[in-house]
Design a protein around this motif. Structure first.
Motif, PDB file in Angstrom:
ATOM      1  N   ARG A  73       9.999  -2.159  -7.765  1.00  0.00           N
ATOM      2  CA  ARG A  73      10.905  -3.608  -7.800  1.00  0.00           C
ATOM      3  C   ARG A  73      11.895  -3.697  -6.658  1.00  0.00           C
ATOM      4  O   ARG A  73      11.765  -4.782  -6.112  1.00  0.00           O
ATOM      5  CB  ARG A  73      11.649  -3.588  -9.266  1.00  0.00           C
ATOM      6  N   ALA A  74      12.342  -2.822  -6.178  1.00  0.00           N
ATOM      7  CA  ALA A  74      13.253  -2.802  -5.005  1.00  0.00           C
ATOM      8  C   ALA A  74      12.356  -2.976  -3.793  1.00  0.00           C
ATOM      9  O   ALA A  74      12.756  -3.781  -3.005  1.00  0.00           O
ATOM     10  CB  ALA A  74      13.971  -1.721  -4.912  1.00  0.00           C
ATOM     11  N   ALA A  75      11.279  -2.395  -3.672  1.00  0.00           N
ATOM     12  CA  ALA A  75      10.370  -2.635  -2.445  1.00  0.00           C
ATOM     13  C   ALA A  75       9.712  -4.047  -2.315  1.00  0.00           C
ATOM     14  O   ALA A  75       9.867  -4.732  -1.514  1.00  0.00           O
ATOM     15  CB  ALA A  75       9.192  -1.519  -2.433  1.00  0.00           C
ATOM     16  N   GLY A 122       0.603  -1.256  -0.053  1.00  0.00           N
ATOM     17  CA  GLY A 122       0.148   0.021   0.017  1.00  0.00           C
ATOM     18  C   GLY A 122       0.836   1.436  -0.259  1.00  0.00           C
ATOM     19  O   GLY A 122       0.322   2.224  -0.423  1.00  0.00           O
ATOM     20  N   ASN A 123       2.013   1.116   0.396  1.00  0.00           N
ATOM     21  CA  ASN A 123       2.855   2.318   0.493  1.00  0.00           C
ATOM     22  C   ASN A 123       4.001   2.342  -0.405  1.00  0.00           C
ATOM     23  O   ASN A 123       5.139   3.028  -0.183  1.00  0.00           O
ATOM     24  CB  ASN A 123       3.361   2.308   2.174  1.00  0.00           C
ATOM     25  N   TRP A 124       4.129   1.505  -1.420  1.00  0.00           N
ATOM     26  CA  TRP A 124       5.259   1.273  -2.259  1.00  0.00           C
ATOM     27  C   TRP A 124       5.011   2.299  -3.186  1.00  0.00           C
ATOM     28  O   TRP A 124       3.845   2.879  -3.639  1.00  0.00           O
ATOM     29  CB  TRP A 124       4.933  -0.160  -2.840  1.00  0.00           C
ATOM     30  N   PRO A 125       6.273   2.499  -4.114  1.00  0.00           N
ATOM     31  CA  PRO A 125       6.347   3.404  -5.254  1.00  0.00           C
ATOM     32  C   PRO A 125       5.398   3.042  -6.355  1.00  0.00           C
ATOM     33  O   PRO A 125       4.813   1.726  -6.218  1.00  0.00           O
ATOM     34  CB  PRO A 125       7.660   3.412  -5.700  1.00  0.00           C
ATOM     35  N   PRO A 126       5.059   3.590  -7.425  1.00  0.00           N
ATOM     36  CA  PRO A 126       4.055   3.021  -8.197  1.00  0.00           C
ATOM     37  C   PRO A 126       4.462   1.869  -9.160  1.00  0.00           C
ATOM     38  O   PRO A 126       5.898   1.660  -9.317  1.00  0.00           O
ATOM     39  CB  PRO A 126       4.096   4.236  -9.474  1.00  0.00           C
TER      40      PRO A 126
END
Length: 173
Positions: free
Chosen positions: A104-106, A93-97
Motif C-alpha cells: 500500500r505504501a509503495a 514488479g519489485n513491490w512487497p506482496p
C-alpha cells in the motif's frame, strides 16, 4: 382571428407533430489508441469515459460509451480530452506482496507520480459520425477523429505508427 384562421393554425400545429425531427447531436462510442510507452489509466472526451490503455495499446475493440458530438462536422469543432498517465509502467514488479502495508505504501508513492492532463483539441473532419478515436502521442499530445472508418482504412485521417518514441525535445504549447 376568423374560424378559418383558427382551423389553419390548429392544422399547422398538428402537422408539426408529424414532421420527423433529426437529432443534431449523438452519443458516439469512445476509443483510444496509445502510441506511447506510458499507461493511460483513464481518459474522457467531453466527459464521456474512455477505457484504460496499456503502453502501445487500445484500438477499435476497446470502446466505452459515449461522447456527444454533432451529427454534422463543422469548422472549428473541438472536444475536451482529459487523461491520467502512469509514466512508470511495471514499477510494481519489485513491490512487497499484494495486500501488505508495504504494498500500500509503495502504491501510494507510485500513484503520486501519475500526471493529469487536459486539452482542447480540434476534431478531424468527418462526413458521417463514427467512433471517437483519441490518439495519445508523445509529448502529451492528442489528436481526435470521429470518422466512420477504422484506423488504417482508406479515409481514416491519421496513420501514426503504433509505437512512437519521445523526441529529444517536445514542442511547447
Amino acid at each position: 382571428m376568423t374560424a378559418a384562421g383558427h382551423w389553419m393554425l390548429a392544422a399547422s400545429l398538428l402537422l408539426q407533430g408529424c414532421v420527423e425531427s433529426r437529432p443534431t447531436m449523438l452519443g458516439a462510442p469512445v476509443s483510444g489508441i496509445n502510441h506511447t510507452s506510458a499507461a493511460i489509466n483513464h481518459f474522457s472526451v467531453n466527459g464521456g469515459g474512455g477505457p484504460n490503455l496499456g503502453p502501445y495499446g487500445g484500438g477499435p475493440r476497446s470502446q466505452m460509451c459515449c461522447a456527444m458530438l454533432p451529427v454534422q462536422w463543422r469548422e472549428g469543432l473541438t472536444v475536451v480530452v482529459e487523461w491520467e498517465k502512469d509514466p512508470n509502467v511495471g514499477a510494481s514488479g519489485n513491490w512487497p506482496p499484494l495486500g501488505t502495508d508495504g504494498y500500500r505504501a509503495a502504491y501510494k508513492e507510485h500513484a503520486a507520480k501519475y500526471t493529469r492532463h487536459r486539452t482542447v483539441v480540434e476534431v478531424a473532419p468527418y462526413q458521417e459520425l463514427g467512433v471517437v478515436d483519441v490518439h495519445f502521442l508523445p509529448c502529451d499530445q492528442v489528436v481526435v477523429s470521429a470518422v466512420a472508418q477504422l484506423p488504417g482504412m482508406p479515409g481514416y485521417p491519421y496513420n501514426f505508427p503504433r509505437r512512437m518514441e519521445v523526441p529529444s525535445t517536445c514542442p511547447t504549447p
